[in-house]
Design an enzyme around this catalytic site. Sequence first.
Site, PDB file in Angstrom:
ATOM      1  N   ASP A   1       0.839  -1.205   0.000  1.00  0.00           N
ATOM      2  CA  ASP A   1       0.000   0.000   0.000  1.00  0.00           C
ATOM      3  C   ASP A   1       0.870   1.250   0.000  1.00  0.00           C
ATOM      4  O   ASP A   1       1.993   1.242   0.509  1.00  0.00           O
ATOM      5  CB  ASP A   1      -0.902  -0.002   1.249  1.00  0.00           C
ATOM      6  CG  ASP A   1      -2.103   0.917   1.104  1.00  0.00           C
ATOM      7  OD1 ASP A   1      -3.219   0.394   0.920  1.00  0.00           O
ATOM      8  OD2 ASP A   1      -1.934   2.159   1.165  1.00  0.00           O
TER       9      ASP A   1
ATOM     10  N   THR B   1     -17.928   1.451   2.289  1.00  0.00           N
ATOM     11  CA  THR B   1     -16.606   1.637   2.897  1.00  0.00           C
ATOM     12  C   THR B   1     -16.603   2.997   3.591  1.00  0.00           C
ATOM     13  O   THR B   1     -17.508   3.818   3.402  1.00  0.00           O
ATOM     14  CB  THR B   1     -15.502   1.638   1.823  1.00  0.00           C
ATOM     15  OG1 THR B   1     -15.801   2.677   0.893  1.00  0.00           O
ATOM     16  CG2 THR B   1     -15.421   0.319   1.092  1.00  0.00           C
TER      17      THR B   1
ATOM     18  N   ASN C   1      -6.174  -4.289  -6.272  1.00  0.00           N
ATOM     19  CA  ASN C   1      -7.282  -3.566  -5.646  1.00  0.00           C
ATOM     20  C   ASN C   1      -7.029  -2.054  -5.518  1.00  0.00           C
ATOM     21  O   ASN C   1      -7.980  -1.275  -5.484  1.00  0.00           O
ATOM     22  CB  ASN C   1      -7.526  -4.188  -4.257  1.00  0.00           C
ATOM     23  CG  ASN C   1      -8.319  -3.290  -3.334  1.00  0.00           C
ATOM     24  OD1 ASN C   1      -9.547  -3.253  -3.386  1.00  0.00           O
ATOM     25  ND2 ASN C   1      -7.619  -2.541  -2.481  1.00  0.00           N
TER      26      ASN C   1
ATOM     27  N   LYS D   1     -11.664   2.039 -15.357  1.00  0.00           N
ATOM     28  CA  LYS D   1     -12.297   0.761 -14.991  1.00  0.00           C
ATOM     29  C   LYS D   1     -12.706  -0.034 -16.239  1.00  0.00           C
ATOM     30  O   LYS D   1     -12.705  -1.274 -16.206  1.00  0.00           O
ATOM     31  CB  LYS D   1     -13.486   1.010 -14.070  1.00  0.00           C
ATOM     32  CG  LYS D   1     -13.094   1.558 -12.687  1.00  0.00           C
ATOM     33  CD  LYS D   1     -12.103   0.668 -11.982  1.00  0.00           C
ATOM     34  CE  LYS D   1     -11.959   0.961 -10.499  1.00  0.00           C
ATOM     35  NZ  LYS D   1     -10.910   0.141  -9.856  1.00  0.00           N
TER      36      LYS D   1
ATOM     37  N   TYR E   1     -12.320   7.854 -14.106  1.00  0.00           N
ATOM     38  CA  TYR E   1     -12.577   6.621 -13.343  1.00  0.00           C
ATOM     39  C   TYR E   1     -13.250   5.580 -14.233  1.00  0.00           C
ATOM     40  O   TYR E   1     -12.853   4.413 -14.255  1.00  0.00           O
ATOM     41  CB  TYR E   1     -13.438   6.956 -12.126  1.00  0.00           C
ATOM     42  CG  TYR E   1     -13.594   5.820 -11.142  1.00  0.00           C
ATOM     43  CD1 TYR E   1     -12.588   5.523 -10.217  1.00  0.00           C
ATOM     44  CD2 TYR E   1     -14.746   5.040 -11.114  1.00  0.00           C
ATOM     45  CE1 TYR E   1     -12.726   4.486  -9.300  1.00  0.00           C
ATOM     46  CE2 TYR E   1     -14.899   3.999 -10.210  1.00  0.00           C
ATOM     47  CZ  TYR E   1     -13.886   3.728  -9.305  1.00  0.00           C
ATOM     48  OH  TYR E   1     -14.037   2.694  -8.405  1.00  0.00           O
TER      49      TYR E   1
ATOM     50  N   VAL F   1       1.825   1.652  -6.626  1.00  0.00           N
ATOM     51  CA  VAL F   1       1.673   0.702  -7.741  1.00  0.00           C
ATOM     52  C   VAL F   1       2.037   1.299  -9.104  1.00  0.00           C
ATOM     53  O   VAL F   1       2.222   0.569 -10.072  1.00  0.00           O
ATOM     54  CB  VAL F   1       0.232   0.106  -7.808  1.00  0.00           C
ATOM     55  CG1 VAL F   1      -0.049  -0.777  -6.607  1.00  0.00           C
ATOM     56  CG2 VAL F   1      -0.821   1.194  -7.973  1.00  0.00           C
TER      57      VAL F   1
HETATM   58  P1  NAD Z   1     -10.144   2.928  -0.217  1.00  0.00           P
HETATM   59  O1  NAD Z   1      -9.894   4.350  -0.567  1.00  0.00           O
HETATM   60  O2  NAD Z   1     -10.871   2.591   1.033  1.00  0.00           O
HETATM   61  O3  NAD Z   1      -8.740   2.140  -0.189  1.00  0.00           O
HETATM   62  C1  NAD Z   1      -7.833   2.260  -1.262  1.00  0.00           C
HETATM   63  C2  NAD Z   1      -6.457   1.840  -0.791  1.00  0.00           C
HETATM   64  O4  NAD Z   1      -5.576   1.949  -1.922  1.00  0.00           O
HETATM   65  C3  NAD Z   1      -5.883   2.733   0.302  1.00  0.00           C
HETATM   66  O5  NAD Z   1      -5.328   1.950   1.346  1.00  0.00           O
HETATM   67  C4  NAD Z   1      -4.815   3.553  -0.428  1.00  0.00           C
HETATM   68  O6  NAD Z   1      -3.716   3.927   0.408  1.00  0.00           O
HETATM   69  C5  NAD Z   1      -4.386   2.592  -1.510  1.00  0.00           C
HETATM   70  N1  NAD Z   1      -3.775   3.258  -2.667  1.00  0.00           N
HETATM   71  C6  NAD Z   1      -4.226   4.341  -3.330  1.00  0.00           C
HETATM   72  N2  NAD Z   1      -3.382   4.666  -4.319  1.00  0.00           N
HETATM   73  C7  NAD Z   1      -2.373   3.755  -4.288  1.00  0.00           C
HETATM   74  C8  NAD Z   1      -1.195   3.564  -5.037  1.00  0.00           C
HETATM   75  N3  NAD Z   1      -0.844   4.407  -6.029  1.00  0.00           N
HETATM   76  N4  NAD Z   1      -0.390   2.525  -4.726  1.00  0.00           N
HETATM   77  C9  NAD Z   1      -0.701   1.688  -3.722  1.00  0.00           C
HETATM   78  N5  NAD Z   1      -1.806   1.828  -2.958  1.00  0.00           N
HETATM   79  C10 NAD Z   1      -2.623   2.860  -3.240  1.00  0.00           C
HETATM   80  O7  NAD Z   1     -10.884   2.303  -1.516  1.00  0.00           O
HETATM   81  P2  NAD Z   1     -11.984   1.119  -1.625  1.00  0.00           P
HETATM   82  O8  NAD Z   1     -13.318   1.744  -1.617  1.00  0.00           O
HETATM   83  O9  NAD Z   1     -11.681   0.023  -0.691  1.00  0.00           O
HETATM   84  O10 NAD Z   1     -11.710   0.652  -3.135  1.00  0.00           O
HETATM   85  C11 NAD Z   1     -10.904  -0.486  -3.451  1.00  0.00           C
HETATM   86  C12 NAD Z   1     -11.066  -0.793  -4.925  1.00  0.00           C
HETATM   87  O11 NAD Z   1     -12.443  -1.047  -5.218  1.00  0.00           O
HETATM   88  C13 NAD Z   1     -10.648   0.355  -5.853  1.00  0.00           C
HETATM   89  O12 NAD Z   1     -10.034  -0.150  -7.013  1.00  0.00           O
HETATM   90  C14 NAD Z   1     -11.976   1.014  -6.190  1.00  0.00           C
HETATM   91  O13 NAD Z   1     -11.907   1.734  -7.396  1.00  0.00           O
HETATM   92  C15 NAD Z   1     -12.862  -0.217  -6.288  1.00  0.00           C
HETATM   93  N6  NAD Z   1     -14.298   0.043  -6.126  1.00  0.00           N
HETATM   94  C16 NAD Z   1     -14.785   0.573  -4.950  1.00  0.00           C
HETATM   95  C17 NAD Z   1     -16.166   0.787  -4.848  1.00  0.00           C
HETATM   96  C18 NAD Z   1     -16.789   1.340  -3.570  1.00  0.00           C
HETATM   97  O14 NAD Z   1     -17.994   1.576  -3.549  1.00  0.00           O
HETATM   98  N7  NAD Z   1     -16.029   1.540  -2.496  1.00  0.00           N
HETATM   99  C19 NAD Z   1     -17.009   0.485  -5.909  1.00  0.00           C
HETATM  100  C20 NAD Z   1     -16.468  -0.048  -7.088  1.00  0.00           C
HETATM  101  C21 NAD Z   1     -15.101  -0.276  -7.176  1.00  0.00           C
END
Ligand code: NAD
Length: 261
Positions: free
Chosen positions: A37, A189, A87, A158, A154, A61
């Site tokens: 992370d 979340t 993720n 995706k 976004y 990443v």
């Molecule tokens: P979140 O913001 O709670 O967590 C994201 C994590 O990614 C954090 O710990 C952050 O530090 C880390 N991160 C961000 N940029 C980074 C980088 N460059 N390198 C390494 N780590 C990095 O997000 P979430 O809601 O848990 O989302 C997780 C995944 O699910 C994402 O890909 C998001 O697009 C996707 N998603 C989320 C939702 C939703 O409703 N929450 C819906 C559809 C898709």
Amino acid sequence: MTKSDAPVCLITGAAQGIGWETAQLFAQRGHRVVIADLDGPLATQRAEQLGPDHLGLACNVTDEDDAKAVFQAITQRYGRLDVLVNNAGIGDTSAPTLEQTPSHFRKVLEVHLSGTFILSQQAAAMMITHGTGGAIVNFSSIAGLTGLPRRNAYGAAKAGIIAMTKSMGAEWGAQGVRVNAVAPGYVRTALVEKLISDGLLNAQTILARTPMGRMLAPREISEAVYFLASPAASGITGTVLSVDGGWTAFGAAGDPSGAPI
Ligand code: NAD
């Protein structure tokens, strides 16, 4: 203590949110989990919470050298990699398109697309070289399957992840590396809770648009990720699994009879 020959799973962005939930699920089911992370100290803390067999590492990443260091650490500590979960992600500003900046657009594409590309390339190299094969699970979204106003970067990112999932799944199928994606809907979340409390997301609108009438829990996404990574999905590659309470299946403005959905 996890067995010394237990499978190894690398999850990016797993210090928080869905990634952290997924890390806990894989650890509970006997994987040794590597949390990579942007927030290195939190990644380390999370790995300690999981126990002594797990590893937390700082990694951006989008940075190839960071990613190489993660794979070196995995090789040294475990000597194998069975699962990669791409993720890590960031959100859009959700500003009107005319106010969006090209630099933010590029950043969103960089994290999601370049990040998924860089980590997948290195993971597959390790899985193929060791002859063990493995599974990669990517994170798409309802935003990659439909149009959502203001979410240009976004949605493009995706949708691009879906294209890469298919291309890599097709390329590496014969070498035993399966590549699939989940496409979550709105998940409860901390980030989504904050968007709602800040007035940037309207929970009522989302619930009315979702046939199951609720947002999903992070664990419901993690379960789908676990399935795609597991031997139960041994015949599945290049697919996108919607985990959205029916959101993408629902194409009408409401129930044609006028009844509430
Ligand atoms: P979140 O913001 O709670 O967590 C994201 C994590 O990614 C954090 O710990 C952050 O530090 C880390 N991160 C961000 N940029 C980074 C980088 N460059 N390198 C390494 N780590 C990095 O997000 P979430 O809601 O848990 O989302 C997780 C995944 O699910 C994402 O890909 C998001 O697009 C996707 N998603 C989320 C939702 C939703 O409703 N929450 C819906 C559809 C898709």
